[in-house]
Motif scaffolding. Sequence first.
Motif, PDB file in Angstrom:
ATOM      1  N   LEU A   1       0.831  -1.201   0.000  1.00 53.97           N
ATOM      2  CA  LEU A   1       0.000   0.000   0.000  1.00 53.97           C
ATOM      3  C   LEU A   1       0.865   1.250   0.000  1.00 53.97           C
ATOM      4  N   ARG A   2       0.245   2.362  -0.377  1.00 55.42           N
ATOM      5  CA  ARG A   2       0.866   3.671  -0.175  1.00 55.42           C
ATOM      6  C   ARG A   2      -0.162   4.591   0.467  1.00 55.42           C
ATOM      7  N   ALA A   3       0.232   5.213   1.567  1.00 53.16           N
ATOM      8  CA  ALA A   3      -0.607   6.221   2.213  1.00 53.16           C
ATOM      9  C   ALA A   3      -0.099   7.591   1.791  1.00 53.16           C
ATOM     10  N   ARG A   4      -1.051   8.482   1.508  1.00 51.75           N
ATOM     11  CA  ARG A   4      -0.693   9.826   1.056  1.00 51.75           C
ATOM     12  C   ARG A   4      -1.610  10.826   1.726  1.00 51.75           C
ATOM     13  N   SER A   5      -1.024  11.935   2.158  1.00 48.50           N
ATOM     14  CA  SER A   5      -1.848  13.030   2.657  1.00 48.50           C
ATOM     15  C   SER A   5      -1.194  14.336   2.256  1.00 48.50           C
ATOM     16  N   THR A   6      -1.999  15.362   2.184  1.00 50.79           N
ATOM     17  CA  THR A   6      -1.511  16.681   1.781  1.00 50.79           C
ATOM     18  C   THR A   6      -1.806  17.659   2.905  1.00 50.79           C
ATOM     19  N   ILE A   7      -0.767  18.325   3.370  1.00 52.99           N
ATOM     20  CA  ILE A   7      -0.936  19.346   4.409  1.00 52.99           C
ATOM     21  C   ILE A   7      -0.335  20.632   3.858  1.00 52.99           C
ATOM     22  N   GLY A   8      -1.198  21.618   3.639  1.00 55.67           N
ATOM     23  CA  GLY A   8      -0.731  22.834   2.974  1.00 55.67           C
ATOM     24  C   GLY A   8      -0.267  22.482   1.571  1.00 55.67           C
ATOM     25  N   ASP A   9       0.967  22.870   1.222  1.00 57.27           N
ATOM     26  CA  ASP A   9       1.477  22.557  -0.112  1.00 57.27           C
ATOM     27  C   ASP A   9       2.498  21.415  -0.073  1.00 57.27           C
ATOM     28  N   THR A  10       2.405  20.605   0.981  1.00 59.64           N
ATOM     29  CA  THR A  10       3.347  19.488   1.115  1.00 59.64           C
ATOM     30  C   THR A  10       2.600  18.154   1.039  1.00 59.64           C
ATOM     31  N   ILE A  11       3.113  17.250   0.204  1.00 58.64           N
ATOM     32  CA  ILE A  11       2.563  15.897   0.091  1.00 58.64           C
ATOM     33  C   ILE A  11       3.427  14.970   0.941  1.00 58.64           C
ATOM     34  N   TYR A  12       2.776  14.193   1.797  1.00 52.26           N
ATOM     35  CA  TYR A  12       3.473  13.189   2.605  1.00 52.26           C
ATOM     36  C   TYR A  12       3.062  11.805   2.120  1.00 52.26           C
ATOM     37  N   GLU A  13       4.051  10.938   1.887  1.00 53.08           N
ATOM     38  CA  GLU A  13       3.762   9.587   1.415  1.00 53.08           C
ATOM     39  C   GLU A  13       4.604   8.576   2.183  1.00 53.08           C
ATOM     40  N   VAL A  14       4.027   7.389   2.378  1.00 49.99           N
ATOM     41  CA  VAL A  14       4.807   6.301   2.969  1.00 49.99           C
ATOM     42  C   VAL A  14       4.299   4.968   2.410  1.00 49.99           C
ATOM     43  N   ASP A  15       5.236   4.057   2.156  1.00 51.56           N
ATOM     44  CA  ASP A  15       4.896   2.720   1.667  1.00 51.56           C
ATOM     45  C   ASP A  15       4.681   1.790   2.851  1.00 51.56           C
ATOM     46  N   ILE A  16       3.659   0.975   2.741  1.00 50.98           N
ATOM     47  CA  ILE A  16       3.185   0.107   3.824  1.00 50.98           C
ATOM     48  C   ILE A  16       2.948  -1.287   3.253  1.00 50.98           C
ATOM     49  N   ILE A  17       3.129  -2.319   4.072  1.00 53.67           N
ATOM     50  CA  ILE A  17       2.556  -3.637   3.756  1.00 53.67           C
ATOM     51  C   ILE A  17       1.662  -4.025   4.922  1.00 53.67           C
ATOM     52  N   ASP A  18       0.399  -4.311   4.612  1.00 56.33           N
ATOM     53  CA  ASP A  18      -0.559  -4.769   5.622  1.00 56.33           C
ATOM     54  C   ASP A  18      -0.775  -6.272   5.455  1.00 56.33           C
ATOM     55  N   VAL A  19      -0.733  -6.993   6.571  1.00 54.31           N
ATOM     56  CA  VAL A  19      -1.007  -8.439   6.576  1.00 54.31           C
ATOM     57  C   VAL A  19      -2.230  -8.694   7.454  1.00 54.31           C
ATOM     58  N   PHE A  20      -3.259  -9.273   6.843  1.00 58.88           N
ATOM     59  CA  PHE A  20      -4.545  -9.525   7.496  1.00 58.88           C
ATOM     60  C   PHE A  20      -4.723 -11.021   7.764  1.00 58.88           C
ATOM     61  N   THR A  21      -5.296 -11.343   8.934  1.00 57.35           N
ATOM     62  CA  THR A  21      -5.775 -12.696   9.218  1.00 57.35           C
ATOM     63  C   THR A  21      -7.288 -12.631   9.344  1.00 57.35           C
ATOM     64  N   PHE A  22      -7.968 -13.642   8.785  1.00 54.55           N
ATOM     65  CA  PHE A  22      -9.429 -13.651   8.756  1.00 54.55           C
ATOM     66  C   PHE A  22     -10.002 -14.800   9.574  1.00 54.55           C
ATOM     67  N   GLY A  23     -11.182 -14.567  10.149  1.00 50.13           N
ATOM     68  CA  GLY A  23     -11.920 -15.623  10.821  1.00 50.13           C
ATOM     69  C   GLY A  23     -12.878 -16.307   9.864  1.00 50.13           C
TER      70      GLY A  23
ATOM     71  N   ILE B   1       8.678   8.141   5.880  1.00 49.56           N
ATOM     72  CA  ILE B   1       7.725   9.097   5.311  1.00 49.56           C
ATOM     73  C   ILE B   1       8.488  10.112   4.460  1.00 49.56           C
ATOM     74  N   ARG B   2       8.011  10.281   3.235  1.00 48.84           N
ATOM     75  CA  ARG B   2       8.646  11.211   2.301  1.00 48.84           C
ATOM     76  C   ARG B   2       7.776  12.472   2.191  1.00 48.84           C
ATOM     77  N   ALA B   3       8.423  13.609   2.189  1.00 49.87           N
ATOM     78  CA  ALA B   3       7.711  14.875   2.005  1.00 49.87           C
ATOM     79  C   ALA B   3       8.140  15.482   0.679  1.00 49.87           C
ATOM     80  N   SER B   4       7.181  15.970  -0.085  1.00 53.59           N
ATOM     81  CA  SER B   4       7.514  16.661  -1.333  1.00 53.59           C
ATOM     82  C   SER B   4       6.565  17.833  -1.500  1.00 53.59           C
ATOM     83  N   GLN B   5       7.020  18.830  -2.226  1.00 59.05           N
ATOM     84  CA  GLN B   5       6.201  20.016  -2.446  1.00 59.05           C
ATOM     85  C   GLN B   5       5.291  19.807  -3.644  1.00 59.05           C
ATOM     86  N   ILE B   6       4.052  20.275  -3.546  1.00 62.20           N
ATOM     87  CA  ILE B   6       3.157  20.281  -4.693  1.00 62.20           C
ATOM     88  C   ILE B   6       3.761  21.230  -5.729  1.00 62.20           C
ATOM     89  N   PRO B   7       3.941  20.733  -6.964  1.00 70.38           N
ATOM     90  CA  PRO B   7       4.529  21.618  -7.987  1.00 70.38           C
ATOM     91  C   PRO B   7       3.659  22.855  -8.169  1.00 70.38           C
TER      92      PRO B   7
END
Lengths: 133, 133
Positions: B84-106, B123-129
Amino acid sequence: MPTSDEMTATVHRYTAAHSAGDVDAIAGLFAVDAVLVDPVDQPAHLGRDAVRAFFAGTHESIDGMELVATGPVRAVGEWAAVPLRARSTIGDTIYEVDIIDVFTFGDDGLITEMRAYWSSADIRASQIPTGRH
Amino acid sequence: MPTSDEMTATVHRYTAAHSAGDVDAIAGLFAVDAVLVDPVDQPAHLGRDAVRAFFAGTHESIDGMELVATGPVRAVGEWAAVPLRARSTIGDTIYEVDIIDVFTFGDDGLITEMRAYWSSADIRASQIPTGRH
Protein backbone atom coordinates in the motif's frame (compact mmCIF):
# COMPACT_ATOMS: atom_id res chain seq x y z
CA MET A 1 19.11 -5.56 16.81
CA PRO A 2 19.97 -4.93 13.14
CA THR A 3 19.26 -1.48 11.72
CA SER A 4 16.64 -0.88 9.05
CA ASP A 5 19.41 -0.51 6.48
CA GLU A 6 20.94 -3.84 7.55
CA MET A 7 17.58 -5.65 7.33
CA THR A 8 16.92 -4.09 3.91
CA ALA A 9 20.36 -5.17 2.68
CA THR A 10 19.73 -8.74 3.87
CA VAL A 11 16.40 -8.83 2.01
CA HIS A 12 18.18 -7.73 -1.16
CA ARG A 13 20.85 -10.39 -0.61
CA TYR A 14 18.05 -12.91 -0.20
CA THR A 15 16.42 -12.06 -3.56
CA ALA A 16 19.80 -11.89 -5.34
CA ALA A 17 20.81 -15.30 -3.97
CA HIS A 18 17.52 -16.77 -5.21
CA SER A 19 17.99 -15.27 -8.68
CA ALA A 20 21.54 -16.72 -8.69
CA GLY A 21 20.21 -20.11 -7.58
CA ASP A 22 22.77 -20.02 -4.74
CA VAL A 23 21.07 -22.07 -2.01
CA ASP A 24 24.11 -21.92 0.28
CA ALA A 25 23.97 -18.12 0.17
CA ILE A 26 20.22 -18.20 0.87
CA ALA A 27 20.60 -20.58 3.82
CA GLY A 28 23.46 -18.52 5.23
CA LEU A 29 21.10 -15.59 5.81
CA PHE A 30 18.97 -17.70 8.19
CA ALA A 31 19.61 -18.45 11.86
CA VAL A 32 20.41 -22.07 12.75
CA ASP A 33 16.98 -22.41 14.38
CA ALA A 34 15.04 -20.33 11.84
CA VAL A 35 11.42 -21.01 10.89
CA LEU A 36 10.31 -20.82 7.24
CA VAL A 37 6.66 -20.95 6.14
CA ASP A 38 6.45 -20.64 2.34
CA PRO A 39 3.63 -20.26 1.47
CA VAL A 40 2.03 -19.54 4.82
CA ASP A 41 -0.69 -22.20 4.47
CA GLN A 42 1.91 -24.98 4.25
CA PRO A 43 3.83 -26.76 7.06
CA ALA A 44 6.80 -24.89 8.51
CA HIS A 45 10.42 -25.81 7.77
CA LEU A 46 12.37 -25.78 11.01
CA GLY A 47 16.07 -24.91 11.10
CA ARG A 48 18.66 -23.67 8.59
CA ASP A 49 19.27 -27.15 7.17
CA ALA A 50 15.55 -27.59 6.47
CA VAL A 51 15.45 -24.11 4.88
CA ARG A 52 18.39 -25.05 2.64
CA ALA A 53 16.83 -28.39 1.67
CA PHE A 54 13.49 -26.76 0.86
CA PHE A 55 15.01 -24.10 -1.40
CA ALA A 56 17.36 -26.63 -3.00
CA GLY A 57 14.24 -28.54 -4.02
CA THR A 58 12.63 -25.35 -5.29
CA HIS A 59 15.61 -24.51 -7.48
CA GLU A 60 15.94 -28.10 -8.74
CA SER A 61 12.32 -28.10 -9.88
CA ILE A 62 12.25 -24.49 -11.18
CA ASP A 63 15.33 -23.86 -13.26
CA GLY A 64 16.42 -20.24 -13.63
CA MET A 65 13.90 -18.74 -11.21
CA GLU A 66 14.22 -14.97 -10.77
CA LEU A 67 13.00 -13.24 -7.60
CA VAL A 68 12.68 -9.46 -7.92
CA ALA A 69 11.40 -6.80 -5.50
CA THR A 70 8.49 -4.84 -7.01
CA GLY A 71 8.60 -2.13 -4.34
CA PRO A 72 10.67 -0.89 -1.42
CA VAL A 73 11.48 -3.00 1.64
CA ARG A 74 9.38 -1.90 4.65
CA ALA A 75 11.80 -2.28 7.60
CA VAL A 76 10.67 -1.50 11.15
CA GLY A 77 11.59 -2.85 14.56
CA GLU A 78 12.86 -6.39 14.06
CA TRP A 79 10.86 -6.94 10.86
CA ALA A 80 11.07 -6.34 7.14
CA ALA A 81 8.34 -6.90 4.53
CA VAL A 82 8.73 -6.68 0.78
CA PRO A 83 6.58 -7.18 -2.32
CA LEU A 84 8.19 -9.57 -4.80
CA ARG A 85 7.62 -11.23 -8.14
CA ALA A 86 8.95 -14.69 -8.96
CA ARG A 87 9.42 -15.52 -12.62
CA SER A 88 10.61 -18.62 -14.43
CA THR A 89 10.64 -19.71 -18.04
CA ILE A 90 9.94 -23.29 -19.09
CA GLY A 91 10.15 -23.81 -22.82
CA ASP A 92 8.33 -20.88 -24.40
CA THR A 93 6.12 -20.24 -21.37
CA ILE A 94 6.76 -17.58 -18.71
CA TYR A 95 5.35 -18.28 -15.25
CA GLU A 96 4.97 -15.40 -12.79
CA VAL A 97 3.50 -14.99 -9.33
CA ASP A 98 3.33 -12.04 -6.92
CA ILE A 99 4.56 -12.67 -3.38
CA ILE A 100 4.93 -10.76 -0.13
CA ASP A 101 7.69 -12.00 2.16
CA VAL A 102 7.75 -10.99 5.84
CA PHE A 103 11.06 -11.48 7.68
CA THR A 104 11.83 -11.43 11.40
CA PHE A 105 15.45 -10.82 12.44
CA GLY A 106 17.50 -11.75 15.47
CA ASP A 107 19.97 -9.53 17.29
CA ASP A 108 22.80 -10.93 15.14
CA GLY A 109 21.04 -9.80 11.94
CA LEU A 110 20.18 -13.34 10.80
CA ILE A 111 16.63 -14.20 9.71
CA THR A 112 14.80 -16.05 12.50
CA GLU A 113 11.49 -16.38 10.64
CA MET A 114 10.20 -15.83 7.14
CA ARG A 115 6.55 -16.09 6.11
CA ALA A 116 5.69 -15.96 2.39
CA TYR A 117 2.24 -14.84 1.25
CA TRP A 118 1.38 -16.22 -2.19
CA SER A 119 -0.88 -18.82 -3.73
CA SER A 120 -0.19 -21.31 -6.51
CA ALA A 121 -3.71 -20.39 -7.73
CA ASP A 122 -2.31 -16.96 -8.68
CA ILE A 123 0.54 -18.22 -10.92
CA ARG A 124 0.15 -16.63 -14.34
CA ALA A 125 1.36 -18.34 -17.52
CA SER A 126 2.10 -16.41 -20.69
CA GLN A 127 3.77 -17.28 -23.97
CA ILE A 128 7.08 -15.72 -24.98
CA PRO A 129 6.24 -13.51 -27.97
CA THR A 130 7.51 -15.02 -31.22
CA GLY A 131 8.85 -13.12 -34.20
CA ARG A 132 11.37 -11.08 -32.18
CA HIS A 133 14.49 -10.96 -34.37
CA MET B 1 -13.21 -19.81 5.95
CA PRO B 2 -13.59 -16.92 3.48
CA THR B 3 -12.46 -17.51 -0.09
CA SER B 4 -9.48 -15.70 -1.61
CA ASP B 5 -11.88 -13.48 -3.56
CA GLU B 6 -13.75 -12.61 -0.36
CA MET B 7 -10.54 -11.74 1.51
CA THR B 8 -9.35 -9.64 -1.44
CA ALA B 9 -12.68 -7.79 -1.57
CA THR B 10 -12.45 -7.04 2.17
CA VAL B 11 -8.94 -5.63 1.75
CA HIS B 12 -10.23 -3.35 -1.01
CA ARG B 13 -13.13 -2.26 1.21
CA TYR B 14 -10.57 -1.54 3.93
CA THR B 15 -8.49 0.79 1.74
CA ALA B 16 -11.59 2.47 0.28
CA ALA B 17 -13.01 3.09 3.77
CA HIS B 18 -9.71 4.67 4.82
CA SER B 19 -9.63 6.93 1.76
CA ALA B 20 -13.24 7.94 2.54
CA GLY B 21 -12.31 8.62 6.17
CA ASP B 22 -15.20 6.31 7.20
CA VAL B 23 -14.00 4.89 10.52
CA ASP B 24 -17.29 3.05 11.16
CA ALA B 25 -16.88 1.20 7.87
CA ILE B 26 -13.26 0.39 8.74
CA ALA B 27 -14.17 -0.91 12.21
CA GLY B 28 -17.03 -2.97 10.79
CA LEU B 29 -14.55 -5.12 8.87
CA PHE B 30 -12.88 -6.24 12.11
CA ALA B 31 -14.02 -8.96 14.51
CA VAL B 32 -15.18 -7.82 17.97
CA ASP B 33 -12.00 -9.31 19.49
CA ALA B 34 -9.63 -8.32 16.67
CA VAL B 35 -5.97 -7.41 17.23
CA LEU B 36 -4.41 -4.47 15.40
CA VAL B 37 -0.68 -3.71 15.40
CA ASP B 38 0.02 -0.63 13.27
CA PRO B 39 2.95 -0.27 12.86
CA VAL B 40 4.17 -3.62 14.13
CA ASP B 41 6.71 -2.17 16.56
CA GLN B 42 3.98 -0.38 18.52
CA PRO B 43 1.61 -1.75 21.20
CA ALA B 44 -1.39 -3.73 19.96
CA HIS B 45 -4.94 -2.36 19.93
CA LEU B 46 -7.29 -5.03 21.27
CA GLY B 47 -10.89 -5.27 20.11
CA ARG B 48 -13.05 -3.57 17.47
CA ASP B 49 -13.73 -0.55 19.68
CA ALA B 50 -10.00 0.03 20.16
CA VAL B 51 -9.46 -0.39 16.42
CA ARG B 52 -12.13 2.21 15.73
CA ALA B 53 -10.72 4.64 18.31
CA PHE B 54 -7.20 4.26 16.91
CA PHE B 55 -8.23 4.94 13.32
CA ALA B 56 -10.54 7.78 14.39
CA GLY B 57 -7.46 9.39 15.93
CA THR B 58 -5.47 8.76 12.76
CA HIS B 59 -8.08 10.42 10.56
CA GLU B 60 -8.51 13.33 12.97
CA SER B 61 -4.78 14.07 12.86
CA ILE B 62 -4.30 13.34 9.13
CA ASP B 63 -7.06 15.01 7.17
CA GLY B 64 -7.82 13.56 3.74
CA MET B 65 -5.51 10.56 3.95
CA GLU B 66 -5.63 8.29 0.90
CA LEU B 67 -4.68 4.61 1.15
CA VAL B 68 -4.05 2.93 -2.20
CA ALA B 69 -2.89 -0.57 -3.13
CA THR B 70 0.31 -0.49 -5.21
CA GLY B 71 0.07 -4.15 -6.21
CA PRO B 72 -2.27 -7.14 -6.06
CA VAL B 73 -3.59 -8.64 -2.83
CA ARG B 74 -1.83 -11.93 -2.02
CA ALA B 75 -4.60 -14.09 -0.52
CA VAL B 76 -3.87 -17.62 0.71
CA GLY B 77 -5.32 -19.81 3.46
CA GLU B 78 -6.75 -17.46 6.09
CA TRP B 79 -4.41 -14.59 5.22
CA ALA B 80 -4.11 -11.68 2.82
CA ALA B 81 -1.12 -9.36 2.34
CA VAL B 82 -1.03 -6.22 0.23
CA PRO B 83 1.46 -3.45 -0.62
CA LEU B 84 0.00 0.00 0.00
CA ARG B 85 0.87 3.67 -0.17
CA ALA B 86 -0.61 6.22 2.21
CA ARG B 87 -0.69 9.83 1.06
CA SER B 88 -1.85 13.03 2.66
CA THR B 89 -1.51 16.68 1.78
CA ILE B 90 -0.94 19.35 4.41
CA GLY B 91 -0.73 22.83 2.97
CA ASP B 92 1.48 22.56 -0.11
CA THR B 93 3.35 19.49 1.11
CA ILE B 94 2.56 15.90 0.09
CA TYR B 95 3.47 13.19 2.60
CA GLU B 96 3.76 9.59 1.42
CA VAL B 97 4.81 6.30 2.97
CA ASP B 98 4.90 2.72 1.67
CA ILE B 99 3.19 0.11 3.82
CA ILE B 100 2.56 -3.64 3.76
CA ASP B 101 -0.56 -4.77 5.62
CA VAL B 102 -1.01 -8.44 6.58
CA PHE B 103 -4.55 -9.52 7.50
CA THR B 104 -5.78 -12.70 9.22
CA PHE B 105 -9.43 -13.65 8.76
CA GLY B 106 -11.92 -15.62 10.82
CA ASP B 107 -14.42 -18.14 9.51
CA ASP B 108 -17.05 -15.38 9.27
CA GLY B 109 -14.84 -13.33 6.96
CA LEU B 110 -14.09 -10.62 9.53
CA ILE B 111 -10.51 -9.50 10.17
CA THR B 112 -9.17 -11.08 13.36
CA GLU B 113 -5.69 -9.55 13.13
CA MET B 114 -3.92 -6.92 11.08
CA ARG B 115 -0.22 -6.16 11.23
CA ALA B 116 1.10 -3.10 9.37
CA TYR B 117 4.76 -2.93 8.28
CA TRP B 118 5.93 0.66 7.85
CA SER B 119 8.18 3.14 9.59
CA SER B 120 7.67 6.84 10.26
CA ALA B 121 11.35 7.18 9.29
CA ASP B 122 10.33 6.35 5.71
CA ILE B 123 7.73 9.10 5.31
CA ARG B 124 8.65 11.21 2.30
CA ALA B 125 7.71 14.88 2.01
CA SER B 126 7.51 16.66 -1.33
CA GLN B 127 6.20 20.02 -2.45
CA ILE B 128 3.16 20.28 -4.69
CA PRO B 129 4.53 21.62 -7.99
CA THR B 130 3.56 25.24 -8.53
CA GLY B 131 2.63 26.86 -11.81
CA ARG B 132 -0.06 24.28 -12.67
CA HIS B 133 -2.96 26.29 -14.11
